[in-house]
Design an enzyme around this catalytic site. Structure first.
Site, PDB file in Angstrom:
ATOM      1  N   GLY A 237      -6.684 -32.697 -14.491  1.00 30.56           N
ATOM      2  CA  GLY A 237      -6.307 -31.288 -14.636  1.00 30.56           C
ATOM      3  C   GLY A 237      -7.448 -30.476 -15.233  1.00 30.56           C
TER       4      GLY A 237
ATOM      5  CB  CYS B 170       5.283 -35.282 -16.695  1.00 30.37           C
ATOM      6  SG  CYS B 170       6.627 -34.391 -15.912  1.00 30.37           S
TER       7      CYS B 170
ATOM      8  CD  GLU C  96       3.962 -27.481 -14.351  1.00 29.95           C
ATOM      9  OE1 GLU C  96       4.381 -28.190 -15.272  1.00 29.95           O
ATOM     10  OE2 GLU C  96       4.256 -26.280 -14.234  1.00 29.95           O
TER      11      GLU C  96
ATOM     12  N   GLY D 275      -0.668 -33.519 -12.293  1.00 28.46           N
ATOM     13  CA  GLY D 275      -1.340 -34.803 -12.445  1.00 28.46           C
ATOM     14  C   GLY D 275      -1.771 -35.037 -13.875  1.00 28.46           C
ATOM     15  CB  SER D 276      -3.943 -37.627 -15.261  1.00 29.83           C
ATOM     16  OG  SER D 276      -5.068 -37.401 -14.443  1.00 29.83           O
TER      17      SER D 276
HETATM   18  P1  NAD Z   1      -3.639 -38.156 -11.079  1.00 22.53           P
HETATM   19  O1  NAD Z   1      -4.269 -37.151 -11.965  1.00 22.53           O
HETATM   20  O2  NAD Z   1      -4.271 -39.479 -10.959  1.00 22.53           O
HETATM   21  O3  NAD Z   1      -3.497 -37.585  -9.597  1.00 22.53           O
HETATM   22  C1  NAD Z   1      -2.851 -36.371  -9.319  1.00 22.53           C
HETATM   23  C2  NAD Z   1      -3.365 -35.797  -8.015  1.00 22.53           C
HETATM   24  O4  NAD Z   1      -4.717 -35.423  -8.181  1.00 22.53           O
HETATM   25  C3  NAD Z   1      -3.335 -36.783  -6.855  1.00 22.53           C
HETATM   26  O5  NAD Z   1      -2.901 -36.126  -5.680  1.00 22.53           O
HETATM   27  C4  NAD Z   1      -4.799 -37.177  -6.725  1.00 22.53           C
HETATM   28  O6  NAD Z   1      -5.156 -37.620  -5.441  1.00 22.53           O
HETATM   29  C5  NAD Z   1      -5.455 -35.844  -7.064  1.00 22.53           C
HETATM   30  N1  NAD Z   1      -6.893 -35.928  -7.392  1.00 22.53           N
HETATM   31  C6  NAD Z   1      -7.597 -36.992  -7.802  1.00 22.53           C
HETATM   32  N2  NAD Z   1      -8.892 -36.645  -7.950  1.00 22.53           N
HETATM   33  C7  NAD Z   1      -8.994 -35.332  -7.664  1.00 22.53           C
HETATM   34  C8  NAD Z   1     -10.082 -34.406  -7.630  1.00 22.53           C
HETATM   35  N3  NAD Z   1     -11.309 -34.771  -7.959  1.00 22.53           N
HETATM   36  N4  NAD Z   1      -9.819 -33.139  -7.274  1.00 22.53           N
HETATM   37  C9  NAD Z   1      -8.560 -32.746  -6.957  1.00 22.53           C
HETATM   38  N5  NAD Z   1      -7.499 -33.589  -6.952  1.00 22.53           N
HETATM   39  C10 NAD Z   1      -7.716 -34.874  -7.295  1.00 22.53           C
HETATM   40  O7  NAD Z   1      -2.118 -38.308 -11.582  1.00 22.53           O
HETATM   41  P2  NAD Z   1      -1.016 -39.364 -11.109  1.00 22.53           P
HETATM   42  O8  NAD Z   1      -1.349 -40.709 -11.671  1.00 22.53           O
HETATM   43  O9  NAD Z   1      -0.728 -39.237  -9.665  1.00 22.53           O
HETATM   44  O10 NAD Z   1       0.268 -38.792 -11.870  1.00 22.53           O
HETATM   45  C11 NAD Z   1       0.592 -39.079 -13.190  1.00 22.53           C
HETATM   46  C12 NAD Z   1       0.201 -37.941 -14.110  1.00 22.53           C
HETATM   47  O11 NAD Z   1       0.790 -36.716 -13.688  1.00 22.53           O
HETATM   48  C13 NAD Z   1       0.719 -38.154 -15.517  1.00 22.53           C
HETATM   49  O12 NAD Z   1      -0.254 -37.748 -16.438  1.00 22.53           O
HETATM   50  C14 NAD Z   1       1.932 -37.247 -15.581  1.00 22.53           C
HETATM   51  O13 NAD Z   1       2.306 -36.863 -16.887  1.00 22.53           O
HETATM   52  C15 NAD Z   1       1.471 -36.094 -14.771  1.00 22.53           C
HETATM   53  N6  NAD Z   1       2.601 -35.320 -14.277  1.00 22.53           N
HETATM   54  C16 NAD Z   1       2.842 -34.099 -14.830  1.00 22.53           C
HETATM   55  C17 NAD Z   1       3.944 -33.363 -14.421  1.00 22.53           C
HETATM   56  C18 NAD Z   1       4.248 -32.029 -15.034  1.00 22.53           C
HETATM   57  O14 NAD Z   1       5.026 -31.298 -14.433  1.00 22.53           O
HETATM   58  N7  NAD Z   1       3.699 -31.676 -16.181  1.00 22.53           N
HETATM   59  C19 NAD Z   1       4.794 -33.869 -13.432  1.00 22.53           C
HETATM   60  C20 NAD Z   1       4.519 -35.116 -12.889  1.00 22.53           C
HETATM   61  C21 NAD Z   1       3.414 -35.828 -13.315  1.00 22.53           C
END
Ligand code: NAD
Length: 526
Positions: A255, A306, A272, A250-251
């Site tokens: 993270g 990503c 990631e 995620g973001s």
């Molecule tokens: P996000 O961070 O908004 O959400 C990711 C996950 O985190 C979701 O399942 C969300 O419900 C969960 N989440 C939210 N709040 C949380 C909390 N307090 N505790 C635990 N989990 C929680 O990200 P997004 O908008 O879904 O995805 C886009 C981001 O992911 C971009 O920054 C992208 O670069 C990154 N990404 C990275 C990779 C990689 O392999 N490096 C791959 C895909 C996406």
């Protein structure tokens, strides 16, 4: 105006066993939670901004049940021989082959990536299942030479436990399989919390996996799904000691939170996170290859990968020519319904993402960036469509250091390879990178210790679109985690160093004498 036929939606849902209202919690074929009494969300298609179907979210009781089942499932699964676990994953891979088109279509409908990329994601799941099958006969440990007589020293890898897998919206099915299929052959059970923006794709995957679970008579609790908000289910998971590993995609801001919370309980993480990936185009680059790769990298998945190419570091000698040709290509990109052939750029995920794009365009203008093409929201469309955008930028612009999850490409002029690498490495993220050149010295410098600081470094190919065979992940604020191929499996196991004494004496390591007379020598003399 992009329209999404409701007949197509119904057909896809019904082929995947989804209904208008779906439970978002399962521990196995007979382990679905009821939908009653739970908060219900709608999954909205970004194609037309309309609901696809509803999902009932997990409550705390569901969560407790899932964790307990995952623990119980682990007690069973860890003792199944790894090659047998591999066979289960092979069957899941075969099932995915059958469902590839329809699951790919659901991914397109739910997150808006073009159909080619939707089915590509399912292909990635199939590929990783093949990889995991081979891996299930490996999971090698080392044999080490012991300094002591009649001693054997070796390392073995053992299952870790039920693990938490939290995934992002943009790869709603593939990222799960990178984790789950590898973790499964390693002997772990898993609890998957997908993004609330892509719950239906997750339910569809769970149902496909459960066909295999049922056919092989496996108990509940191996593959577990729990759909809920980050602020509830996500928080419960990251704070839960019963999940020794949290694999989070995620973001960066999220993270960081996950890293802090899990570290506080001394759990493990695989992180990631976001990228800010650059492609360097040197003066000798093959223009055709470079243009194709940059177009795919920057516009593909509407800039929501990503590994999306976000920065183009362009050599001054070819700057004008390359850029004008790229701008011309951008003008030909068809934005629209991702199910339609010929469309290369679908919508962004939601209204909020469109607002983030709009804000970024305003900031770009304020910070002195020059928009060469794009820069607008496509207002006449319903759904969440924006124009792929190229911006002439400078390295000191603050926005260039950030990941804006949209198809915005910043172009910066560079004088030579040293400057290119310096600017390349000047951002906080470190996921993917690429150089386009046929000059051995440029290429080797880029790959040297003083070169790209990213987890992924490519030559004459895109920053985007990794194969599953390599370890995937990035450095710096991308989080340092590795998933998918190579030896990333080690992250899902615990390492145990074993010393076996098969002799008649007790020599101590480092030759230490710990002198107490046990009388053995005297007895022998008699
Ligand atoms: P996000 O961070 O908004 O959400 C990711 C996950 O985190 C979701 O399942 C969300 O419900 C969960 N989440 C939210 N709040 C949380 C909390 N307090 N505790 C635990 N989990 C929680 O990200 P997004 O908008 O879904 O995805 C886009 C981001 O992911 C971009 O920054 C992208 O670069 C990154 N990404 C990275 C990779 C990689 O392999 N490096 C791959 C895909 C996406």
């Amino acid at each position: 105006m992009a329209t999404l036929s409701r007949e197509v939606v119904s057909e896809v849902l019904s082929k995947l066993g989804l209904s208008e209202l779906n439970s978002g919690v399962s521990t196995g074929p007979d382990g679905w939670s009821p939908t009653e009494g739970r908060e219900v969300i709608e999954s909205i298609s970004p194609i037309d901004g309309k609901p696809i179907a509803k999902v009932a979210l997990a409550n705390q009781e569901d969560y407790e049940r899932v964790i307990k089942e995952a623990q119980k499932g682990f007690e069973y699964w860890r003792e199944v021989p790894a090659p047998k676990r591999g066979q289960i994953i092979r069957e899941i891979g075969n099932r995915l082959r059958e469902y590839k088109d329809v699951l790919g279509k659901l991914v397109t409908i739910e997150v808006g990536k073009i159909y080619q990329e939707g089915t590509g994601e399912v292909q990635e799941m199939i590929d990783i299942s093949d990889f995991a099958l081979g891996l299930s006969r490996q999971l090698y440990g080392l044999t080490i030479q012991s300094e002591r007589e009649h001693h054997r020293l070796y390392e073995q890898w053992l299952p870790l436990g039920p693990i938490g897998v939290i995934t992002s919206f943009n790869f709603p099915v593939a990222v799960y399989s990178w984790n789950a299929f590898i973790a499964a052959v390693c002997g772990d059970t898993m609890v998957w919390k997908p993004s609330s923006s892509a719950p239906l794709s997750a339910i569809a995957v769970q149902k496909i996996i459960e066909e295999v679970v049922k056919e092989f008579g496996l108990p509940n609790g191996i593959f577990n799904l729990i759909i809920g908000k980050g602020s509830t289910v996500g928080e419960w998971m990251i704070n839960d000691k019963r999940l020794p590993l949290i694999s989070f995609t995620g973001s960066i801001p999220m993270g960081k939170r996950v890293a802090e919370k899990v570290a506080k309980r001394l759990g493990k993480t695989i992180l990631e996170l976001g990228g800010n990936n650059a492609a360097i185009v040197m003066e000798d680059a093959n223009f055709v290859i470079a243009k194709k790769a940059i177009l795919f990298g920057a516009v593909g998945t509407a800039g929501q990968r990503c590994t999306t190419t976000r920065r183009l570091l362009l050599h001054e000698k070819v700057y004008d020519k390359f850029l004008s040709e790229l701008v011309e290509l951008y003008k030909q990109v068809k934005v629209g319904n991702p199910l339609e052939e010929g469309v290369l750029c679908g919508p962004l995920i939601d209204k909020n993402a469109v607002q983030v794009y709009k804000n970024a365009i305003e900031e770009i203008k304020k910070q002195g960036g020059k928009i060469l093409v794009g820069g607008n929201v496509i207002e006449e469309e319903n759904g969440y469509y924006v124009e792929p955008t190229i911006v002439e930028a400078t390295e000191d612009m603050e926005i260039v250091k950030r990941e804006t999850f949209a198809p915005i490409l910043y172009v910066i002029k560079i004088k030579n390879i040293d400057e290119a690498i310096r600017i390349h490495n000047s951002v906080p993220q470190g996921l993917s990178s690429a150089i386009f050149t046929n000059n051995l010295k440029y290429e080797e410098k880029f790959l040297s210790a003083a070169g790209s600081d990213c987890g992924i470094a490519n030559v004459n190919t895109s920053t985007s679109g990794a194969e599953i065979g390599g370890a995937f992940g990035g450095e710096k604020e991308t989080g340092g985690g590795r998933e998918s191929g190579s030896d990333a499996w080690k992250g899902y196991m615990r390492r145990q160093t074993v010393t076996i004494n098969w002799g008649d004496d007790l020599p101590l390591a480092q030759g230490i004498k710990f002198g107490l007379d046990f009388g053995e020598d005297k007895k022998e003399e008699k």
